[in-house]
Design a protein around this motif. Structure first.
Motif, short mmCIF file in Angstrom:
data_model
loop_
_atom_site.label_atom_id
_atom_site.label_comp_id
_atom_site.label_asym_id
_atom_site.label_seq_id
_atom_site.Cartn_x
_atom_site.Cartn_y
_atom_site.Cartn_z
N ASP A 84 0.83 -1.21 0.00
CA ASP A 84 0.00 0.00 0.00
C ASP A 84 0.86 1.26 0.00
O ASP A 84 0.49 2.28 -0.60
CB ASP A 84 -0.91 -0.01 1.22
N GLN A 91 0.22 6.44 -6.72
CA GLN A 91 -1.08 7.06 -6.96
C GLN A 91 -1.37 8.05 -5.83
O GLN A 91 -2.17 7.77 -4.92
CB GLN A 91 -2.17 5.97 -7.01
N ASP A 93 -3.13 10.61 -5.52
CA ASP A 93 -4.47 11.21 -5.44
C ASP A 93 -5.51 10.24 -4.89
O ASP A 93 -6.68 10.62 -4.74
CB ASP A 93 -4.91 11.71 -6.81
N ASP A 94 -5.14 9.01 -4.59
CA ASP A 94 -6.09 8.01 -4.09
C ASP A 94 -6.25 8.20 -2.58
O ASP A 94 -5.40 7.78 -1.80
CB ASP A 94 -5.58 6.59 -4.41
N GLU A 95 -7.35 8.84 -2.15
CA GLU A 95 -7.56 9.13 -0.74
C GLU A 95 -7.86 7.87 0.06
O GLU A 95 -7.52 7.77 1.24
CB GLU A 95 -8.70 10.15 -0.57
N THR A 96 -8.52 6.91 -0.55
CA THR A 96 -8.78 5.63 0.16
C THR A 96 -7.47 4.93 0.50
O THR A 96 -7.28 4.42 1.61
CB THR A 96 -9.66 4.72 -0.71
N LEU A 97 -6.58 4.93 -0.47
CA LEU A 97 -5.27 4.32 -0.24
C LEU A 97 -4.49 5.10 0.81
O LEU A 97 -3.78 4.50 1.65
CB LEU A 97 -4.49 4.29 -1.56
#
Length: 624
Positions: A84, A91, A93-97
């Motif tokens: 992760d 990535q 911009d991936d807020e979930t990540l």
């Protein structure tokens, strides 16, 4: 014409009085000189004792600091193992990540008891942090100005002590690059609080300081001295610290310690700044490489001055008492001299006879006393010799363990890293319902734990202090146990090991633990000798000759010249470079084998290399 004036000379009694007065003055000066020497000698001795005690404390503080920092040195590099973290840097911009990485860093920070853990991209912007829940979270902060981040971005693991610019909380920062398929994606940073070490430092009049390469105090047992400089800082240094914000808002004013006098061994007498309780203190330093830090220990000289003052007073009083005794004895002798003259002739013969008898009696008594003391001293010396031999054997065993520590650490670090990764994976697999794969991970974890337990169990058995008793020992089992301790080095250095035995049930009369120590020492020496050889062959053969068990350890190294072979078993004789050996291993091994009733021999082989032969008595149980 007037007569010339005549010089009046003092009378004989007057000249005697003058000589006596001069003698008293000279005696007084001698007494003062002796008292002054006692003062100086006591002061030097007490100062040296104080210096040694402070040096030992400095060593202890340095070891504690290094141990604390070494616990976290590996942690930043392990973060790149998390997929992760790699995905977030790819990535951003991936807020979930980002939320998953924040939670992961928060958990790792809690388990490792560090202060903060955060991930930085190649532009120096924090992408995820363990303190993401806090109002002053590091997420989104640009820390590219920090030296440890710049070093890590240049592919050099960074280490840096500084005061946080967000909370003003000091700590030591570890930084390590995060790589994926050989390409750097960002930097992992771990912040550790080392301020807690101050609570264990001395209290009272002694002071302990820890300074950086510029002489700025950042840890101190005296809180008022923190973030002060031992000497005024140059404008260039101030500019450098301002750019890096290492100490953020602290002024870094000079501390004001003045050096009064230099001593041997790098120590000095210094004057501490007000409002310190003492003005004069003994200063000692200890450098911490490669961080370019320096410990400074300031010892209170009040006990030294009190000891010197007491020695001066005691010497002066002793001299006065001695002088009074001399005067008293002189007066007694003067009064008794007249009585002695009257009895001298009558008592001379009797006194001579009595003196002769007394001398003979005293001589016989002294001879008897000397013989008794010599017997006691001899028994004590034999007891101390046996104890020293036992301690020397144990010290040799500990030296062997120290030489193998790097391999053992690597042997344990690999399973520990695998345990952590597989346990994290097992948790994820269980959460995703993949129970069979999680069971496989748990089975592998059990195998790794068993492997670590076997290694530590063998080390504990090897480090156990042996007694002096002997018993039947299986030679094959001792060789296998000794090989287990050097197995990692044999694999790393690609050494071919071969063992041949005429009979698998050869038993020798010895002690298992100490025989293993001798074998480990011979194996280690053979591996050292074959460092630059090709091929590398380590051979152990076991045979029987009459009532002897023969164990031969051979290598393919450069061999041992005859001139060196004559001195191999002498204590402190070594052919290794300085700092790599004390020359005690073979001497201790030869003494152990000799205590078993055997011999340890060294000889050259016809094909090159060296061969050491252990001869031990055959155990009686073997024939039974």
């Amino acid at each position: 014409m007037a007569a010339p004036p005549q010089t009046v000379l003092p009378s004989r009694p007057g000249r005697r009085l003058l000589r006596r007065a001069a003698l008293w003055v000279l005696l007084l000066l001698c007494c003062l000189a002796v008292a002054a020497l006692a003062w100086r000698w006591t002061e030097n001795a007490a100062t040296e004792k104080l210096r040694l005690a402070a040096a030992q404390r400095l060593d202890g503080y340095a070891v504690s600091l290094e141990n604390l920092l070494s616990k976290y040195d590996f942690l930043p590099g392990t973060l790149e193992l998390n997929k992760d973290v790699i995905a977030l840097l790819q990535q951003p911009d991936d807020e979930t990540l980002r939320a998953e990485v924040n939670a992961y860093l928060e958990q790792v920070n809690h388990l490792s008891k560090s202060t903060t853990i955060y991930i930085v991209n190649l532009q120096g912007v924090t992408q995820a942090a363990s303190n993401w829940r806090e109002p002053d979270s590091f997420v989104g902060d640009n820390v590219a100005f920090r030296p440890y981040v710049r070093d890590a971005l240049r592919r050099t693991p960074g280490g840096f002590y500084g005061v946080g610019t967000t909370r003003g909380e000091p700590g030591y920062f570890f930084a390590h690059g995060i790589y994926h398929n050989g390409r750097m994606l960002g930097v992992a940073t771990v912040k550790v609080n080392i301020e807690k070490l101050e609570s264990g430092w001395v209290q009272g009049n002694d002071k302990v300081l820890l300074t950086d390469a510029h002489g700025v105090v950042f840890l101190s047992s005296e809180p008022e001295w923190k973030y002060r400089a031992l000497s005024p800082l140059s404008p260039a240094v101030l500019q450098e610290l301002e750019v890096s914000r290492q100490y953020f808002s602290h002024a870094l004013l000079p501390l004001g310690i003045r050096e009064l006098r230099k001593l041997d061994n790098g120590a000095a007498i210094v004057a501490t700044p007000a409002p310190a309780a003492r003005l004069r203190m003994l200063a000692q330093t200890r450098s911490l490489a490669p961080r370019k830090w320096q410990f400074v220990y300031l010892s209170d000289l009040a006990p030294v001055e009190a000891s010197a003052r007491n020695a001066f007073i005691f010497t002066w009083l002793s001299e006065a008492l001695l002088l009074m005794l001399v005067l008293y004895a002189r007066q007694r002798r003067r009064l008794g001299r007249q009585r002695q003259r009257a009895r001298l002739d009558l008592q001379r013969a009797y006194d001579d006879l009595e003196s002769m008898v007394a001398e003979r009696t005293a001589s016989l008594q002294q001879m008897t006393h000397n013989l008794s003391e010599e017997n006691v001293v001899r028994r004590q010396a034999e007891q101390k010799l046996r104890q020293a031999q036992s301690e020397l054997v144990q010290a040799g065993k500990m030296a062997v363990l120290g030489q193998m520590s790097a391999g053992i650490t690597h042997e344990l670090n690999q399973p520990l890293t695998a345990l952590r990764t597989m346990s994290d994976n097992a948790r994820v697999l269980i959460e995703r319902g993949r129970v069979d794969e999680a069971k496989d991970n748990l089975a592998t974890i059990s195998q790794l734990v068993a492997r670590m337990g076997a290694l530590t169990g063998q080390l504990r058995q090897f480090a156990r202090k042996s007694d002096a008793s002997v018993r039947p020992v299986a030679v094959a089992g001792a060789i296998t146990a000794a090989l287990f301790l050097v197995e990692r080095r044999v694999e790393q250095e690609r050494v071919n090991f071969r063992m041949s035995m005429q009979s698998p049930d050869v038993f020798a009369l010895c002690d298992t633990n100490r025989l293993e120590q001798v074998l480990v020492n011979l194996f280690t020496n053979a591996l050292d000798a074959m460092a630059d050889s090709d091929p590398r062959q380590l051979t152990v053969s076991v045979s029987r000759s009459f009532q002897k068990a023969m164990i031969a350890v051979s290598d393919t190294g450069p061999g041992i010249p005859e001139a060196i072979r004559r001195h191999l078993f002498e204590p402190f004789f070594t052919t290794k470079p300085q700092g790599q050996g004390l020359g005690l291993g073979l001497a201790i091994s030869e003494q152990i084998i000799r205590e078993f009733g055997g011999r340890l021999l060294a000889e050259a082989t016809t094909t090159g290399g060296a061969r050491f032969i252990i001869e031990l008595p055959i155990a009686e149980q073997e024939t039974a």
